[in-house]
Design a protein around this motif. Structure first.
Motif, PDB file in Angstrom:
ATOM      1  N   UNK A   1       0.808  -1.226   0.000  1.00  0.00           N
ATOM      2  CA  UNK A   1       0.000   0.000   0.000  1.00  0.00           C
ATOM      3  C   UNK A   1       0.832   1.263   0.000  1.00  0.00           C
ATOM      4  N   UNK A   2       2.085   1.170  -0.449  1.00  0.00           N
ATOM      5  CA  UNK A   2       3.002   2.305  -0.393  1.00  0.00           C
ATOM      6  C   UNK A   2       2.919   3.222  -1.609  1.00  0.00           C
ATOM      7  N   UNK A   3       2.112   2.863  -2.614  1.00  0.00           N
ATOM      8  CA  UNK A   3       2.054   3.655  -3.842  1.00  0.00           C
ATOM      9  C   UNK A   3       0.833   4.573  -3.869  1.00  0.00           C
ATOM     10  N   UNK A   4       1.042   5.812  -4.298  1.00  0.00           N
ATOM     11  CA  UNK A   4      -0.065   6.737  -4.551  1.00  0.00           C
ATOM     12  C   UNK A   4      -0.916   6.161  -5.679  1.00  0.00           C
ATOM     13  N   UNK A   5      -2.245   6.232  -5.521  1.00  0.00           N
ATOM     14  CA  UNK A   5      -3.145   5.626  -6.508  1.00  0.00           C
ATOM     15  C   UNK A   5      -4.263   6.579  -6.917  1.00  0.00           C
ATOM     16  N   UNK A   6      -4.811   6.313  -8.097  1.00  0.00           N
ATOM     17  CA  UNK A   6      -6.034   6.979  -8.538  1.00  0.00           C
ATOM     18  C   UNK A   6      -7.013   5.897  -8.947  1.00  0.00           C
ATOM     19  N   UNK A   7      -8.176   5.894  -8.290  1.00  0.00           N
ATOM     20  CA  UNK A   7      -9.202   4.901  -8.605  1.00  0.00           C
ATOM     21  C   UNK A   7     -10.570   5.459  -8.225  1.00  0.00           C
ATOM     22  N   UNK A   8     -11.537   5.177  -9.067  1.00  0.00           N
ATOM     23  CA  UNK A   8     -12.928   5.600  -8.814  1.00  0.00           C
ATOM     24  C   UNK A   8     -13.018   7.097  -8.540  1.00  0.00           C
ATOM     25  N   UNK A   9     -12.257   7.860  -9.311  1.00  0.00           N
ATOM     26  CA  UNK A   9     -12.325   9.307  -9.207  1.00  0.00           C
ATOM     27  C   UNK A   9     -11.605   9.901  -8.014  1.00  0.00           C
ATOM     28  N   UNK A  10     -10.837   9.103  -7.286  1.00  0.00           N
ATOM     29  CA  UNK A  10     -10.182   9.603  -6.079  1.00  0.00           C
ATOM     30  C   UNK A  10      -8.664   9.365  -6.138  1.00  0.00           C
ATOM     31  N   UNK A  11      -7.929  10.437  -5.865  1.00  0.00           N
ATOM     32  CA  UNK A  11      -6.480  10.349  -5.767  1.00  0.00           C
ATOM     33  C   UNK A  11      -6.113  10.139  -4.299  1.00  0.00           C
ATOM     34  N   UNK A  12      -5.444   9.020  -4.017  1.00  0.00           N
ATOM     35  CA  UNK A  12      -5.050   8.699  -2.640  1.00  0.00           C
ATOM     36  C   UNK A  12      -3.522   8.701  -2.588  1.00  0.00           C
ATOM     37  N   UNK A  13      -2.971   9.693  -1.920  1.00  0.00           N
ATOM     38  CA  UNK A  13      -1.520   9.813  -1.840  1.00  0.00           C
ATOM     39  C   UNK A  13      -0.970   8.873  -0.782  1.00  0.00           C
ATOM     40  N   UNK A  14       0.104   8.202  -1.123  1.00  0.00           N
ATOM     41  CA  UNK A  14       0.782   7.331  -0.175  1.00  0.00           C
ATOM     42  C   UNK A  14       2.259   7.715  -0.127  1.00  0.00           C
ATOM     43  N   UNK A  15       3.105   6.800   0.279  1.00  0.00           N
ATOM     44  CA  UNK A  15       4.506   7.121   0.554  1.00  0.00           C
ATOM     45  C   UNK A  15       5.331   7.401  -0.693  1.00  0.00           C
ATOM     46  N   UNK A  16       4.970   6.772  -1.818  1.00  0.00           N
ATOM     47  CA  UNK A  16       5.748   6.908  -3.054  1.00  0.00           C
ATOM     48  C   UNK A  16       4.797   7.198  -4.207  1.00  0.00           C
ATOM     49  N   UNK A  17       5.098   8.248  -4.952  1.00  0.00           N
ATOM     50  CA  UNK A  17       4.342   8.562  -6.157  1.00  0.00           C
ATOM     51  C   UNK A  17       5.235   8.284  -7.357  1.00  0.00           C
ATOM     52  N   UNK A  18       4.823   7.335  -8.189  1.00  0.00           N
ATOM     53  CA  UNK A  18       5.631   6.918  -9.334  1.00  0.00           C
ATOM     54  C   UNK A  18       5.174   7.663 -10.577  1.00  0.00           C
ATOM     55  N   UNK A  19       6.144   8.225 -11.293  1.00  0.00           N
ATOM     56  CA  UNK A  19       5.862   8.941 -12.532  1.00  0.00           C
ATOM     57  C   UNK A  19       6.630   8.289 -13.663  1.00  0.00           C
ATOM     58  N   UNK A  20       5.910   7.886 -14.693  1.00  0.00           N
ATOM     59  CA  UNK A  20       6.539   7.322 -15.871  1.00  0.00           C
ATOM     60  C   UNK A  20       6.914   8.416 -16.849  1.00  0.00           C
ATOM     61  N   UNK A  21       8.158   8.382 -17.313  1.00  0.00           N
ATOM     62  CA  UNK A  21       8.611   9.390 -18.263  1.00  0.00           C
ATOM     63  C   UNK A  21       9.435   8.703 -19.354  1.00  0.00           C
ATOM     64  N   UNK A  22      10.089   9.482 -20.190  1.00  0.00           N
ATOM     65  CA  UNK A  22      10.835   8.889 -21.297  1.00  0.00           C
ATOM     66  C   UNK A  22       9.897   8.216 -22.280  1.00  0.00           C
TER      67      UNK A  22
END
Length: 307
Positions: free
Chosen positions: A169-190
């Motif tokens: 449960x350490x990852x920030x998530x977006x589901x069902x219209x809700x952003x739930x911030x957790x310990x790590x927010x992963x951003x895909x780039x490149x």
């Protein structure tokens, strides 16, 4: 000796004695390894998180940990999928068998977060997840994963690599219209595929939005359901090298792009900012902060942390 002088001398002597007594007690407690000085979440004790991005973080002597030690709240790993494994490095020639995404980032993060979220008699509310920073446990660490090989091919291995953090449960998530911030927010780039980001039922990899192309006909094409940050090449978007005074058009571009990000509920990051001369770099940093850019993209983390 006058009475006033005697009183002053006595007070001074008392102050010095008390000061020495305090220092003696501190030294005693430290040397005795007293349990009074230890608590479960002190791994990052006293470190204040700062909106700094560790550019090419894997070049640090100790990737990620050095950044965290300076309070840097965003790190970046370039990943290459080779024979089913995600290796970390700036180019193919820099890859080695030991330096994988799992070894340099996932497992160290897992260990830190398990320490920051101990199971004790006091910590019974397990729904609250602490981040890496002891002084600001609700602050998420941003982890940019910059895919250097084919994005479609690397997408599933990246998703799988994050499973140890996802499971806890350490990852920030977006589901069902809700952003739930957790310990790590992963951003895909490149080469991260936008289609892959959009296809997630529970989104826990967000897209690094293009800062100079956030809107279509005045409306946000990217927002916090897809992205949390928007980035662009500073040299292309603004171009001022920190020499002389920033031009009106350059300042207007800088201001507009930051405002666009904020209107889309995203943070703004400019990469490829000047590193040298130092005084020019600092002038650019100052303009970025005054324009309310959210992240300082830095190679010299010590200088950025003290700026």
């Amino acid at each position: 000796m006058a009475v006033t002088a005697i009183v002053t001398v006595c007070l001074l002597a008392s102050y010095v004695a008390a000061s020495a007594g305090i220092q003696d007690q501190i030294a005693f407690l430290q040397s005795s390894n007293s349990t009074l000085l230890r608590y479960p979440t002190q791994y990052t004790q006293g470190i204040i998180p700062k909106p700094i991005h560790s550019h090419n973080d894997y070049w640090r002597e100790v990737p990620m940990l050095t950044a965290i030690s300076y309070g840097v709240a965003s790190v970046e790993a370039d990943v290459w999928l080779v024979n089913g494994t995600l290796f970390v490095g700036h180019e193919i020639a820099a890859l080695s068998e030991d330096r994988t995404l799992d070894a340099l980032y996932i497992q160290p993060l897992l260990a830190i977060l398990q320490a920051q979220n101990p199971v004790t008699d006091f910590n019974t509310n397990r729904s609250i997840i602490n981040g890496v920073f002891d002084t600001a446990s609700s602050t998420a660490l941003q982890l940019f994963i910059d895919i250097k090989t084919d994005g479609e091919e690397a997408w599933q291995p990246v998703l799988e690599a994050l499973e140890p953090l996802r499971e806890k449960g350490y990852l920030t998530t977006f589901k069902n219209g809700e952003l739930v911030e957790s310990a790590v927010t992963v951003i895909g780039t490149g080469n991260t595929p936008l289609d892959g980001v959009l296809a997630q039922d529970t989104r826990d990899i967000f897209y690094d939005a293009p800062l100079i192309a956030l809107k279509t006909c005045g409306l946000c094409t990217y927002n916090s359901t897809i992205s949390v940050v928007a980035s662009t090449n500073y040299d292309t978007a603004v171009g001022w090298k920190g020499l002389g005074k920033i031009g009106d058009a350059q300042l207007a571009n800088l201001t507009r792009f930051v405002e666009d990000a904020h209107e889309c509920n995203l943070t703004a990051r400019f990469w490829n900012t000047p590193d040298w001369p130092i005084y020019a770099r600092n002038k650019v940093w100052k303009e970025l902060l005054e324009a309310e850019a959210d992240w300082l993209n830095a190679d010299d983390l010590e200088a950025a942390s003290e700026f």
